[in-house]
Design a protein around this motif. Structure first.
Motif, PDB file in Angstrom:
ATOM      1  N   GLN A  22      30.372 -48.711  30.381  1.00  0.00           N
ATOM      2  CA  GLN A  22      31.150 -47.892  29.459  1.00  0.00           C
ATOM      3  C   GLN A  22      30.321 -46.715  28.937  1.00  0.00           C
ATOM      4  OE1 GLN A  22      34.441 -48.176  28.609  1.00  0.00           O
ATOM      5  NE2 GLN A  22      34.518 -49.694  30.235  1.00  0.00           N
ATOM      6  N   LEU A  23      29.047 -46.977  28.653  1.00  0.00           N
ATOM      7  CA  LEU A  23      28.170 -45.899  28.192  1.00  0.00           C
ATOM      8  C   LEU A  23      27.963 -44.866  29.287  1.00  0.00           C
ATOM      9  CD1 LEU A  23      25.382 -47.586  26.050  1.00  0.00           C
ATOM     10  CD2 LEU A  23      26.737 -45.596  25.410  1.00  0.00           C
ATOM     11  N   VAL A  26      30.951 -42.667  29.403  1.00  0.00           N
ATOM     12  CA  VAL A  26      30.936 -41.740  28.264  1.00  0.00           C
ATOM     13  C   VAL A  26      29.959 -40.598  28.527  1.00  0.00           C
ATOM     14  CG1 VAL A  26      30.228 -41.524  25.852  1.00  0.00           C
ATOM     15  CG2 VAL A  26      31.679 -43.431  26.552  1.00  0.00           C
ATOM     16  N   GLU A  31      30.455 -36.580  26.684  1.00  0.00           N
ATOM     17  CA  GLU A  31      30.342 -36.792  25.238  1.00  0.00           C
ATOM     18  C   GLU A  31      28.890 -36.633  24.772  1.00  0.00           C
ATOM     19  OE1 GLU A  31      31.306 -40.249  21.884  1.00  0.00           O
ATOM     20  OE2 GLU A  31      32.373 -40.256  23.814  1.00  0.00           O
ATOM     21  N   TYR A  32      27.979 -37.071  25.635  1.00  0.00           N
ATOM     22  CA  TYR A  32      26.553 -36.902  25.352  1.00  0.00           C
ATOM     23  C   TYR A  32      25.925 -36.134  26.516  1.00  0.00           C
ATOM     24  CZ  TYR A  32      27.673 -40.615  22.078  1.00  0.00           C
ATOM     25  OH  TYR A  32      28.263 -41.357  21.095  1.00  0.00           O
ATOM     26  N   ARG A  47      30.499 -49.738  17.885  1.00  0.00           N
ATOM     27  CA  ARG A  47      31.494 -49.088  18.744  1.00  0.00           C
ATOM     28  C   ARG A  47      32.024 -50.057  19.807  1.00  0.00           C
ATOM     29  NH1 ARG A  47      30.964 -43.228  21.847  1.00  0.00           N
ATOM     30  NH2 ARG A  47      32.847 -43.424  23.118  1.00  0.00           N
TER      31      ARG A  47
END
Length: 255
Positions: A22-23, A26, A31-32, A47
């Motif tokens: 999931q990270l 992202v 997002e990052y 989160r």
């Protein structure tokens, strides 16, 4: 220290792997961006509704795949370079899950072994402890004596199912890249197998005290979990220590 199993909303695989996936999504979604710092461990745990140890395992998995870089005393940063696909081996169980299972199985194994262990088997356990002392004095630490110590106790139960389970858990520990990376951090932090804790287990076995052997084994493995937690924070702690020492030096110069 209480040990709990994550039962968060992520499912369908190893929990830390799901968090890592999931990270990664992202990060890939922008997002990052490259060079940015990920949120604090506590925020990520909130989160994804998992424990902080699970987040640490996920970060290590991302680090091994090249998605992030862990900078001691600073944080976790998204890498600019190419990231490999996250490994999703069915055998790659996280180290905290493995230790949680070992607390359950090896604790009971120690209690049963205390009732069945022979004098000859006790002598073998004593020798394994002596070998552990020798290994702790060398570099690098291979921990073969540590594994032998625990497996000798499992074999002393005379129960093939218990022996098989304990052997399997050690196999998972030795084959997991995430476990290997976290154990590397433990060694870099200067942690070694604790002789006094193993000696407490041995003393309980020698007196054939089952409940004491169980308690000593569970206490030892719970402390190992704490070692892993401490080691994954050790880089930040060391950076903080350096800053404090630098400040002290400045004040000493002023004086």
């Amino acid at each position: 220290m209480n040990v709990s199993i994550d039962t968060g909303r992520l499912s369908g695989g190893r929990l830390y792997q799901r968090v890592a996936e999931q990270l990664a999504l992202v990060i890939n979604g922008g997002e990052y961006p490259p060079g940015s710092r990920l949120p604090a461990e506590r925020k990520l745990a909130e989160r994804f509704e998992v424990s902080r140890p699970t987040v640490r395992e996920a970060i290590i998995a991302l680090e091994l795949a090249g998605f992030v870089e862990v900078r001691g005393g600073s944080g976790v940063y998204v890498c600019d370079g190419h990231a490999d696909k996250l490994a999703s081996s069915a055998l790659d169980v996280g180290p905290f899950d493995i230790l949680e299972a070992r607390i359950l199985f090896e604790g009971e194994a120690a209690e049963l072994a205390a009732k069945k262990i022979t004098d000859e088997e006790l002598a073998e356990v004593r020798q394994a402890l002596s070998d552990m002392v020798t290994e702790n004095e060398g570099e690098p630490i291979c921990e073969k004596a540590d594994e032998n110590f625990h497996m000798l106790i499992a074999r002393a139960t005379k129960n093939d199912a218990i022996i098989s389970v304990c052997s399997h858990l050690w196999g998972l520990r030795n084959s997991s890249p995430v476990s290997a990376r976290i154990l590397e951090k433990v060694r870099q932090a200067g942690s070694k197998p604790r002789i006094e804790e193993h000696n407490a287990i041995l003393e309980a076995l020698e007196t054939r005290n089952g409940p004491a052997a169980r308690a000593a084994m569970r206490e030892h493995l719970t402390r190992v979990i704490q070692q892993l937690l401490d080691a994954t924070e050790a880089e930040a702690v060391e950076e903080a220590r350096r800053k404090v020492m630098h400040s002290r030096e400045r004040f000493n110069l002023i004086d």
